[in-house]
Motif scaffolding. Structure first.
Motif, PDB file in Angstrom:
ATOM      1  N   CYS A   1     -13.729  -0.896  -3.495  1.00  0.00           N
ATOM      2  CA  CYS A   1     -12.124  -0.200  -3.643  1.00  0.00           C
ATOM      3  C   CYS A   1     -11.342  -1.420  -3.448  1.00  0.00           C
TER       4      CYS A   1
ATOM      5  N   THR B   1     -17.484   1.312  -3.263  1.00  0.00           N
ATOM      6  CA  THR B   1     -17.305   2.595  -3.610  1.00  0.00           C
ATOM      7  C   THR B   1     -18.447   3.477  -3.228  1.00  0.00           C
TER       8      THR B   1
ATOM      9  N   ASP C   1     -11.345  16.487   0.107  1.00  0.00           N
ATOM     10  CA  ASP C   1     -10.246  15.890  -0.058  1.00  0.00           C
ATOM     11  C   ASP C   1     -10.337  14.217   0.772  1.00  0.00           C
TER      12      ASP C   1
ATOM     13  N   ALA D   1      -9.080   7.578  -1.007  1.00  0.00           N
ATOM     14  CA  ALA D   1      -9.219   7.900  -2.409  1.00  0.00           C
ATOM     15  C   ALA D   1     -10.705   8.102  -2.383  1.00  0.00           C
ATOM     16  N   THR D   2     -11.136   9.096  -3.268  1.00  0.00           N
ATOM     17  CA  THR D   2     -12.681   9.404  -3.607  1.00  0.00           C
ATOM     18  C   THR D   2     -13.404   8.407  -4.476  1.00  0.00           C
TER      19      THR D   2
ATOM     20  N   ALA E   1     -14.793   9.017  -7.109  1.00  0.00           N
ATOM     21  CA  ALA E   1     -14.555   9.284  -8.827  1.00  0.00           C
ATOM     22  C   ALA E   1     -12.949   8.501  -8.901  1.00  0.00           C
ATOM     23  N   GLU E   2     -12.087   8.931  -7.977  1.00  0.00           N
ATOM     24  CA  GLU E   2     -10.914   8.040  -8.195  1.00  0.00           C
ATOM     25  C   GLU E   2     -10.736   6.783  -8.372  1.00  0.00           C
ATOM     26  N   ILE E   3     -11.400   6.051  -7.584  1.00  0.00           N
ATOM     27  CA  ILE E   3     -11.493   4.714  -7.445  1.00  0.00           C
ATOM     28  C   ILE E   3     -12.209   4.263  -8.701  1.00  0.00           C
TER      29      ILE E   3
ATOM     30  N   ALA F   1     -12.325   5.534 -11.651  1.00  0.00           N
ATOM     31  CA  ALA F   1     -11.509   6.036 -12.720  1.00  0.00           C
ATOM     32  C   ALA F   1     -10.434   4.813 -12.718  1.00  0.00           C
ATOM     33  N   LYS F   2      -9.592   4.691 -11.745  1.00  0.00           N
ATOM     34  CA  LYS F   2      -8.540   3.746 -11.475  1.00  0.00           C
ATOM     35  C   LYS F   2      -9.158   2.228 -11.859  1.00  0.00           C
TER      36      LYS F   2
ATOM     37  N   GLN G   1     -13.504   3.440 -19.721  1.00  0.00           N
ATOM     38  CA  GLN G   1     -13.922   3.600 -17.941  1.00  0.00           C
ATOM     39  C   GLN G   1     -15.293   3.525 -17.889  1.00  0.00           C
TER      40      GLN G   1
END
Length: 142
Positions: free
Chosen positions: A70, A77, A86, A99-100, A102-104, A106-107, A139
């Motif tokens: 992260c 991650t 959430d 952040a989840t 998947a969010e980490i 993806a970013k 990605q």
């Protein structure tokens, strides 16, 4: 005229240095280089807790290493555990990261994020590095 062995070595050493600098920019573990079979290799951790990422291309290696930790809290991650849908937490460490996984991923696996960390433009990010190079934001899927 064909490329001499010295030109090939110079090109390979430049590629090695570029990948190493990109991995340092995204805090991507210890760069181990290329294996004899041509695969690229980076190691996270030590001893029994060590995790090796081995990929076919250096670009893929940088993208996977960028998404391995992260960027906000620095923890793996894969170590983020879901409390509820959430919220997430890092095991055994007080962490303010919301952040989840998947969010980490993806970013941090986008070309824009890696270029920002390395201080380069998107166009010059993977210049001189072999592998399938695209200008779109591809990605990593974990």
């Amino acid at each position: 005229m064909a490329e001499s062995i010295w030109q090939q070595l110079d090109r390979m050493m430049a590629e090695y240095a570029k990948v190493k600098s990109l991995l340092r920019a995204v805090r991507g573990g210890r760069f181990r280089g290329r294996k004899p079979n041509g695969k690229w290799w980076v190691r996270f951790g030590t001893g029994r807790a060590a995790v090796d990422l081995v990929t076919d291309t250096p670009e893929e290696l940088v993208r996977q290493a960028a998404a391995h930790r992260c960027g906000e809290c620095g923890h793996k991650t894969l170590g983020h555990r879901l409390r509820t849908k959430d919220e997430v937490s890092c095991p055994g460490v007080s962490c303010t990261c919301k952040a989840t996984q998947a969010e980490i991923i993806a970013k941090q696996s986008t070309t824009a994020w890696i270029a920002e960390r390395a201080g380069l433009s998107k166009r010059e990010l993977f210049r001189g590095v072999r592998g399938p190079s695209t200008t779109s934001d591809t990605q990593v899927t974990a």
